[in-house]
Design an enzyme around this catalytic site. Structure first.
Site, PDB file in Angstrom:
ATOM      1  N   VAL A  67       0.861  -1.189   0.000  1.00 29.43           N
ATOM      2  CA  VAL A  67       0.000   0.000   0.000  1.00 29.43           C
ATOM      3  C   VAL A  67       0.892   1.231   0.000  1.00 29.43           C
ATOM      4  CG1 VAL A  67      -1.675   1.349   1.320  1.00 29.43           C
ATOM      5  CG2 VAL A  67      -1.913  -1.134   1.187  1.00 29.43           C
ATOM      6  N   GLY A 112       4.448   4.230   2.908  1.00 29.10           N
ATOM      7  CA  GLY A 112       4.040   2.975   2.285  1.00 29.10           C
ATOM      8  C   GLY A 112       4.241   1.829   3.251  1.00 29.10           C
ATOM      9  N   LYS A 113       3.683   0.701   2.941  1.00 26.38           N
ATOM     10  CA  LYS A 113       3.914  -0.494   3.765  1.00 26.38           C
ATOM     11  C   LYS A 113       3.540  -1.705   2.934  1.00 26.38           C
ATOM     12  CE  LYS A 113       5.243  -1.413   8.030  1.00 26.38           C
ATOM     13  NZ  LYS A 113       6.134  -0.590   8.883  1.00 26.38           N
ATOM     14  N   GLY A 114       4.197  -2.830   3.220  1.00 30.27           N
ATOM     15  CA  GLY A 114       3.886  -4.047   2.482  1.00 30.27           C
ATOM     16  C   GLY A 114       3.912  -5.240   3.394  1.00 30.27           C
ATOM     17  N   ASP A 153      10.728  -5.056   8.259  1.00 35.82           N
ATOM     18  CA  ASP A 153       9.745  -4.887   9.332  1.00 35.82           C
ATOM     19  C   ASP A 153       9.658  -6.250  10.019  1.00 35.82           C
ATOM     20  OD1 ASP A 153       7.657  -2.798  10.296  1.00 35.82           O
ATOM     21  OD2 ASP A 153       6.467  -4.603  10.142  1.00 35.82           O
TER      22      ASP A 153
END
Ligand code: NAD
Length: 423
Positions: A67, A112-114, A153
């Site tokens: 995202v 953002g992050k995934g 992460d």
């Protein structure tokens, strides 16, 4: 009535907590309703299916997400999480969180992050590598040093970032270290990255103590969590003159009224599979007791939702510096604020990590690497300036440091959104 007192709906979920604070800040800023919706909505949401041949020959299909929340300040930045709990809503919230963290820290990145829904601990290195490469192939149009820069992460680290960098570079046809940060030092990682978050926590602690008139040589501190953030925060805060009365990890709390020797605790934990269990020279307490100790400074650096409406009234520290993400729930904000406790919020206090990730990206693009001393000096300066900016906003709007951090971040992204126009 303070802005904090306006929280109507008490939310204990850390992401709901974040959004309830966003709403308070938006109200202070008198944010236009249309702009409010723009800033709340993720710019891009990608879901991919990732077929991977497992070691036993079976083909398994994993679900991967990325995202991009907002890219008005710069390319998206945010980690990739490998966990069975990964789902789109969580990734969306974490991506927004990154937007505010970068904005408040004056880093020219968006958020953002995934993530991939998987259990990396039950997979072989080969399986995790094939999965990471499949994810990178599927995201080739999303990732890019000028577009979206992932990082480690939960469940990922330098190893996965090395595979991602290699796969991306093979696909574009040239070496592209700046596509990802958190790489091993030998292949373009930055000096100082491992200590960066704890170091930022220490600088934020010092900045806050200065404002509060607390003498570090006469002050005490307790640190919850003894992993990357907790152990390094404890060590650097101790070096500033504070007495560390207690530390803790998943095995419980360790209290010594004469002060814990943090170097000894780090050596003990290292030799004991990363755990403090049995640490000598300290009385065993619980994590709950640690939070309620009579100390000047409390650094929750383990996990979310540790201080809630259930224990906030019993907190005795004068200053809380959030090393972890979301350790104080929204329902505790008002109670702490009314008790006059200063809380340096996560999006400010633990931004040292993303700041040095930004420096890694800068060094990769320059092809020129900085000394650790230069990295630390610039990161320290950035934290001091960000702290001051948020502190001034808290005075201006008569609100907590947390709400002030959101005000600074949202105001900046809103201004840039309007200046860029095209809506
Ligand atoms: P880590 O895995 O290295 O350490 C976590 C520590 O918390 C360990 O000591 C573990 O034993 C302890 N812990 C786990 N469950 C606990 C419990 N129930 N009670 C008390 N302690 C418990 O993780 P980390 O990288 O140090 O991250 C800690 C927090 O900081 C997380 O919220 C993370 O999102 C946040 N954070 C980390 C970074 C970074 O650069 N590492 C940056 C920003 C924010």
């Amino acid at each position: 009535m303070s802005a904090n007192a306006e929280i109507q709906k008490v939310a204990e979920n850390p992401f709901d907590s974040m959004m309830s604070r966003f709403d308070i800040a938006a109200k202070i800023l008198n944010l236009d309703a249309g702009l409010y919706n723009v800033l709340k909505s993720p710019a891009k949401q990608v879901i991919v299916s990732l077929p991977v041949t497992m070691d036993d020959g079976r083909i398994e299909v994993f679900e991967g997400f990325r995202v991009v929340h907002n890219i008005n300040l710069g390319p998206a930045k945010g980690g990739i999480r490998y966990s069975m709990d990964v789902h789109l809503d969580e990734v969306k919230a974490l991506a927004a969180w990154m937007t505010w963290k970068c904005a408040v820290s004056n880093i020219p990145f968006g958020g953002g992050k995934g993530g991939i829904k998987c259990d990396p601990r039950s997979m072989s290195a080969g399986e995790v590598e094939r999965l990471t490469r499949a994810y990178t192939r599927a995201m080739i149009d999303v990732f890019g040093p000028e577009k979206d820069i992932p990082a480690p992460d939960m469940g990922t680290g330098p190893r996965e970032m090395a595979w991602l960098m290699d796969q991306y570079s093979k696909l574009v046809g040239y070496s592209s270290p700046a596509v990802v940060t958190g790489k091993p030092l030998v292949m373009g990682g930055s000096k100082g990255r491992v200590e960066a978050t704890g170091r930022g926590v220490m600088v934020a602690t010092r900045s806050a103590m200065l404002k509060m008139g607390l003498n570090p040589f006469k002050s005490t501190c307790a640190v919850q969590g003894f992993g990357n953030v907790g152990s390094i925060s404890a060590k650097l805060i101790e070096q500033q003159g504070l007495k560390i009365l207690a530390i803790s990890d998943v095995t419980g709390g360790y209290y010594n009224p004469n002060g814990i020797n943090v170097d000894e605790a780090i050596a003990y934990s290292k030799a004991n599979k990363g755990q403090l269990d049995g640490f000598p020279g300290a009385e065993k307490i619980t994590n709950e007791q640690l939070l309620e100790l009579d100390v000047d400074v409390l650094v929750p650096a383990a996990m979310e939702d540790q201080i809630t409406k259930h224990n906030a009234a019993r907190i005795k520290a004068k200053l809380i510096v959030e090393g972890a993400n979301g350790p104080v729930s929204a329902s505790a904000d008002d109670i702490l604020h009314e008790k006059g406790i200063m809380v340096v919020p996560d999006i400010l206090a633990n931004a040292g990590g993303v700041t040095v990730s930004y420096f890694e990206w800068v060094q990769n693009r320059l092809g020129y690497f900085w000394t650790e001393e230069r990295v630390n000096r610039r990161a320290d300066r950035n934290m001091k300036e960000s702290f001051e900016q948020v502190y001034q906003a808290s005075l201006q709007h008569n609100c907590s440091m947390r709400i002030a951090a959101y005000v600074v971040a949202i105001d900046k992204v809103a201004q840039v959104t309007l200046l860029r126009g095209g809506i």
